[in-house]
Structures are given as structure tokens and as C-alpha cells.
Design an enzyme around this catalytic site. Structure first.
Site, short mmCIF file in Angstrom:
data_model
loop_
_atom_site.label_atom_id
_atom_site.label_comp_id
_atom_site.label_asym_id
_atom_site.label_seq_id
_atom_site.Cartn_x
_atom_site.Cartn_y
_atom_site.Cartn_z
N ASP A 1 2.77 -13.73 5.56
CA ASP A 1 1.68 -14.01 4.61
C ASP A 1 2.05 -15.13 3.63
OD1 ASP A 1 3.64 -12.48 3.39
OD2 ASP A 1 2.35 -10.76 3.01
N ASN B 1 1.31 0.61 -2.24
CA ASN B 1 0.10 1.32 -1.78
C ASN B 1 0.04 1.41 -0.25
OD1 ASN B 1 -0.43 -1.30 -1.13
ND2 ASN B 1 -2.29 -1.51 -2.36
N HIS C 1 0.64 -1.10 1.84
CA HIS C 1 0.20 -2.31 2.54
C HIS C 1 1.34 -2.94 3.34
CE1 HIS C 1 1.13 -4.92 -1.23
NE2 HIS C 1 1.93 -5.37 -0.30
N GLU D 1 -4.27 -4.69 2.74
CA GLU D 1 -4.46 -3.66 1.72
C GLU D 1 -5.17 -2.45 2.33
OE1 GLU D 1 -3.00 -4.00 -1.03
OE2 GLU D 1 -3.37 -5.89 -2.06
C1 GLP Z 1 4.44 -8.22 -0.95
C2 GLP Z 1 4.44 -8.73 0.49
C3 GLP Z 1 4.78 -7.64 1.48
C4 GLP Z 1 6.00 -6.86 1.02
C5 GLP Z 1 5.72 -6.26 -0.34
C6 GLP Z 1 6.83 -5.36 -0.85
O1 GLP Z 1 3.23 -7.65 -1.30
N1 GLP Z 1 3.19 -9.31 0.84
O2 GLP Z 1 5.00 -8.21 2.76
O3 GLP Z 1 6.33 -5.88 1.96
O4 GLP Z 1 5.50 -7.32 -1.24
O5 GLP Z 1 7.75 -6.03 -1.65
P1 GLP Z 1 9.10 -5.42 -2.17
O6 GLP Z 1 10.03 -5.39 -1.00
O7 GLP Z 1 9.57 -6.39 -3.22
O8 GLP Z 1 8.81 -4.08 -2.71
#
Ligand code: GLP
Length: 242
Positions: free
Chosen positions: A66, A135, A137, A142
Site C-alpha cells: 500500500d 482493527n 486491517h 479496513e
Molecule cells: C499500516 C499498514 C499495514 C500495517 C499496519 C500495522 O496501517 N498499512 O500494512 O500492517 O500499519 O502497523 P504496525 O506494525 O506498526 O502496528
């Protein structure tokens, strides 16, 4: 599903080992990559494997999950910048082998279609790395994203904007939109490494792995993937019924 539970460092090492194994068995592997704090340790181990001369990334191709809409590659909060800092600059992958969603494209729908086409033209993703938001995702899919979705434009939820604001100077600076591979795009990967750390995600981890499969918890779709490797640190696994 294969499940590994260990310390954060053990998870970082073991998950990186899966990637190393993949590249050893197929040097021109197509990798799907993820951002966030979770994979940073794994990326360090992947870079170390290159420095140790164990593997080369010279024939590997990558697609990231993304990117924020409106952030150019050189913006320090863009996911491209993140990947360069934590992995690309430390390995021998040629720039041409790195495909990334362009959040500044003038036609975002066309950009999403281009990405899908490029993934398909490469023969699909061999190994997809995946973290998870609070959440549930995956990528930026989402809650309530249809399981059939391909790469698309998303409106980020308030909870994601809040969670991700820690990487920005203020919450106002977090883009409200992003481009993300869809759930179907992710599920098409031949193998998936799903990596979660921390007590704050323990309840969602339980729902994802042991609850009903529902778009309300996007990552729960992973229960349907035939080749899933799950890496959890002890905190993230603490609410699982084992
Ligand atoms: C973002 C990314 C996700 C990732 C998430 C969790 O929202 N788009 O791909 O999994 O963050 O991040 P973290 O590993 O910092 O909790």
C-alpha cells in the site's frame, strides 16, 4: 496453517528465514512487502542474510501492499521512503525490480489497474509478508472491505489515522486516503507470512485466527489461505486458545 510463537527476536529471525528459504529455492521470487513497525526486525535479518552472502536479491521483484495518496516517494512518511530506509538501501535489489503504488498518480484508478496487471504479468506473488492494524486491517483493507476486492483507493478510518499518526508530526498530516492491494490480491499470493506483535493486538489476533471469518475482521480471511505461516510474539498470542 503453521503457527510460530516466540520472543520478538525469535519471530524476526524465523520469519526472515522463511524469506531466505524462498529466495534460495527461487532466486527470481516475487515478494509482496509490508510496512509498519512490525516487520522492521525481519527486514534487518533479511538484509543481514544478504551481507553474509547467503542470498542475493538481484533477481527478486517486489510489490508493496500500500501507499498513502498524495505522498511522493521522497516524503519521509511515504511507504516507499520507509522501505528504502529499512530494506532496499541495504540489499542488492535493482531499482527496476521494485514496483510501488504511486499515491501521486493523476489517475488513481488507472494506477490501481496498472499494479494488478504488473503483479499478474510477473506470474503472481510467491510470498506475501503481512502485518495487521489494530482493527484487523491488512494492507489498508479496513473492516467491511469485500473479500473480492482488488487493488483500490480507500478512505482510512479514524482509528487507523490515529494509530498511524505516530509516524507523522500531527494527526492532521496523516493522509485521509490510500491505495492498497485488495483482499483478493493478497489471497492470490502462493504463500503468506502473517506477522503480529504486541499485547494491544492480542484480542484481534484471537478473533482473526479463532473467530468467524468475516469482512468485519479483514484478516480473518487468512484462515482460508492454503499456505499461511503465522508468527506471533508471546504478547500477541496471549489470548489464543491453544
Ligand atoms: C499500516 C499498514 C499495514 C500495517 C499496519 C500495522 O496501517 N498499512 O500494512 O500492517 O500499519 O502497523 P504496525 O506494525 O506498526 O502496528
Amino acid at each position: 496453517m503453521r503457527l510460530f510463537i516466540g520472543t520478538e527476536e525469535e519471530c524476526d529471525r524465523r520469519a526472515a528465514l522463511e524469506v531466505v528459504k524462498q529466495i534460495k529455492s527461487k532466486p527470481d521470487s516475487v515478494l509482496g512487502l509490508a510496512t509498519g513497525s512490525t516487520p522492521i526486525g525481519m527486514y534487518r535479518n533479511m538484509a543481514q542474510a544478504y551481507r553474509d552472502g547467503e542470498i542475493s536479491y538481484s533477481r527478486v521483484r517486489t510489490f508493496n501492499l500500500d501507499e498513502y495518496v498524495g505522498l511522493a516517494k521522497k516524503h519521509p512518511c511515504s511507504y516507499y521512503y520507509f522501505m528504502r530506509e529499512y530494506l532496499f538501501k541495504d540489499i542488492d535489489i535493482p531499482a527496476d525490480n521494485i514496483d510501488f503504488l504511486d499515491g501521486t498518480a493523476s489517475d488513481l484508478a488507472q494506477e490501481c489497474a496498472r499494479y494488478e496487471e504488473n503483479i499478474e504479468n510477473c506470474g503472481g506473488i510467491d510470498l506475501q509478508l503481512l502485518g495487521m492494524g489494530h482493527n484487523g486491517h491488512i494492507g489498508f483493507n479496513e473492516p467491511d472491505t469485500p473479500f473480492e476486492s482488488l487493488t483500490h483507493i480507500v478512505e482510512l478510518t479514524e482509528s487507523t489515522i490515529k494509530a498511524n499518526s505516530r509516524f507523522f508530526d500531527s494527526e492532521e498530516e496523516v493522509p485521509r486516503k490510500a491505495l492498497t492491494m485488495g483482499i483478493k490480491t493478497i489471497m492470490h499470493a502462493k504463500k503468506i507470512i502473517f506477522f503480529v506483535k504486541g499485547a494491544a493486538k492480542a484480542e484481534v489476533v484471537r478473533q482473526v485466527l479463532q473467530g468467524p471469518i468475516t469482512p468485519k475482521v479483514p484478516a480473518s480471511v487468512l484462515q482460508l489461505h492454503p499456505n499461511l505461516c503465522v508468527f506471533l510474539d508471546h504478547d500477541a498470542a496471549s489470548k489464543l486458545n491453544l
